[in-house]
Design a protein around this motif. Structure first.
Motif, mmCIF file in Angstrom:
data_model
loop_
_atom_site.group_PDB
_atom_site.id
_atom_site.type_symbol
_atom_site.label_atom_id
_atom_site.label_comp_id
_atom_site.label_asym_id
_atom_site.label_seq_id
_atom_site.Cartn_x
_atom_site.Cartn_y
_atom_site.Cartn_z
ATOM 1 N N LYS A 168 0.831 -1.205 0.000
ATOM 2 C CA LYS A 168 0.000 0.000 0.000
ATOM 3 C C LYS A 168 0.862 1.249 0.000
ATOM 4 O O LYS A 168 2.044 1.213 0.332
ATOM 5 N N PHE A 169 0.227 2.350 -0.361
ATOM 6 C CA PHE A 169 0.862 3.666 -0.276
ATOM 7 C C PHE A 169 0.375 4.342 0.991
ATOM 8 O O PHE A 169 -0.814 4.306 1.307
ATOM 9 N N GLU A 228 -3.175 13.557 2.636
ATOM 10 C CA GLU A 228 -4.533 13.026 2.521
ATOM 11 C C GLU A 228 -5.570 14.137 2.608
ATOM 12 O O GLU A 228 -6.549 14.145 1.856
ATOM 13 N N ALA A 229 -5.341 15.099 3.502
ATOM 14 C CA ALA A 229 -6.278 16.219 3.633
ATOM 15 C C ALA A 229 -6.303 17.067 2.365
ATOM 16 O O ALA A 229 -7.372 17.487 1.902
ATOM 17 N N ASN A 230 -5.123 17.322 1.783
ATOM 18 C CA ASN A 230 -5.063 18.099 0.541
ATOM 19 C C ASN A 230 -5.765 17.367 -0.597
ATOM 20 O O ASN A 230 -6.413 18.000 -1.449
ATOM 21 N N ALA A 231 -5.639 16.039 -0.626
ATOM 22 C CA ALA A 231 -6.304 15.254 -1.665
ATOM 23 C C ALA A 231 -7.817 15.331 -1.515
ATOM 24 O O ALA A 231 -8.549 15.545 -2.492
ATOM 25 N N ASP A 278 1.517 13.303 -4.131
ATOM 26 C CA ASP A 278 0.206 13.957 -4.176
ATOM 27 C C ASP A 278 -0.729 13.233 -5.138
ATOM 28 O O ASP A 278 -1.931 13.133 -4.899
ATOM 29 N N THR A 279 -0.176 12.735 -6.233
ATOM 30 C CA THR A 279 -0.986 11.977 -7.187
ATOM 31 C C THR A 279 -1.522 10.702 -6.560
ATOM 32 O O THR A 279 -2.703 10.363 -6.689
ATOM 33 N N LEU A 280 -0.665 9.978 -5.859
ATOM 34 C CA LEU A 280 -1.088 8.724 -5.240
ATOM 35 C C LEU A 280 -2.074 8.974 -4.097
ATOM 36 O O LEU A 280 -3.000 8.183 -3.893
ATOM 37 N N ALA A 281 -1.876 10.066 -3.371
ATOM 38 C CA ALA A 281 -2.822 10.402 -2.298
ATOM 39 C C ALA A 281 -4.203 10.697 -2.874
ATOM 40 O O ALA A 281 -5.226 10.300 -2.304
ATOM 41 N N LYS A 333 -5.912 7.498 -3.902
ATOM 42 C CA LYS A 333 -6.354 6.701 -2.758
ATOM 43 C C LYS A 333 -7.717 7.137 -2.246
ATOM 44 O O LYS A 333 -8.496 6.312 -1.756
ATOM 45 N N VAL A 334 -8.041 8.433 -2.361
ATOM 46 C CA VAL A 334 -9.322 8.921 -1.838
ATOM 47 C C VAL A 334 -10.397 9.021 -2.920
ATOM 48 O O VAL A 334 -11.546 9.343 -2.625
#
Length: 234
Positions: A91-92, A99-102, A176-179, A182-183
């Motif tokens: 996992k990432f 996560e909050a920015n995403a 940031d892309t992966l975050a 994820k959401v």
């Protein structure tokens, strides 16, 4: 950068490209292995062994033999080399800020991340614009995030004025892309790092396979539809 906050990793060191000449790698590994209780070498465990490389003998094998010998699941094979039981645990791990920015980028409806391209020239889908248009028609309240490096800007052309399509190629770092992936509710793309990072997340995935089969890559993935090209021997 991707594994920076992975709790399973205590330390790492990075070698420059060709810092150890290829013909000296065996001696290098022999020295390094003496410093640990267990040393696992995953070099060419996927590329070279299960993905044939041009110029090598197995690249010219008949298609049926290639499928027979190389039709193994990548992660299962790596686990076998390491002599550990297979577990879908890759996992990432974003930071709380990432996560909050995403999440702040998400819309109220369906949120889709589309990874436009991968590391090889065959890892993009030329029919993507038609599919994006259909998604927008079917889901008027959706938001589609197009992600990739600066070279993917050309694949975003034509969507700049559509408010429901967010063009982010070249703007986000890989973490940031992966975050964001994820959401998201759905992640679409070829067999790239972005898709691998969310393989065992609960969100939905659509993977456009090219040189990997479902058995190779997506066998254990959660909530995943794998689409394979039709009529290609590879």
């Amino acid at each position: 950068e991707i594994i920076e906050h992975d709790p399973s990793i205590d330390a790492w060191y990075i070698q420059d490209h060709d810092q150890v000449p290829n013909h000296e790698l065996s001696e290098f590994w022999a020295v390094v292995s003496q410093r640990f209780d267990k040393f696992v070498n995953l070099c060419e465990s996927v590329e070279g062994t299960l993905i044939a490389m041009p110029g090598r003998a197995n690249h010219g094998w008949p298609a049926n033999l290639r499928r027979q010998m190389m039709g193994r699941n990548y992660l299962e094979f790596s686990s076998d080399i390491a002599e550990v039981p297979y577990e879908s645990a890759a996992k990432f791990y974003p930071t709380a800020e990432e996560e909050a920015n995403a999440k702040a980028k998400l819309g109220d409806g369906l949120n889709v991340v589309w990874a436009l391209a991968g590391s090889s020239c065959h890892k993009f889908y030329p029919g993507q614009d038609v599919v994006i248009a259909r998604i927008l028609l079917e889901n008027p309240d959706c938001r589609i995030f197009l992600v990739g490096d600066a070279a993917c800007l050309i694949l975003e052309a034509g969507w700049e004025k559509e408010e429901r399509v967010v063009c982010l190629s070249g703007e986000l770092g890989i973490r940031d892309t992966l975050a964001l992936a994820k959401v998201a509710d759905v992640v679409i793309g070829c067999e790239t790092g972005v898709l691998n990072a969310v393989a065992f997340e609960a969100n939905r995935k659509v993977v456009l396979l090219s040189h990997s089969s479902h058995e190779n890559l997506t066998k254990h993935w959660e909530n995943t539809i794998a689409l394979a090209p039709n009529g290609l021997d590879c």
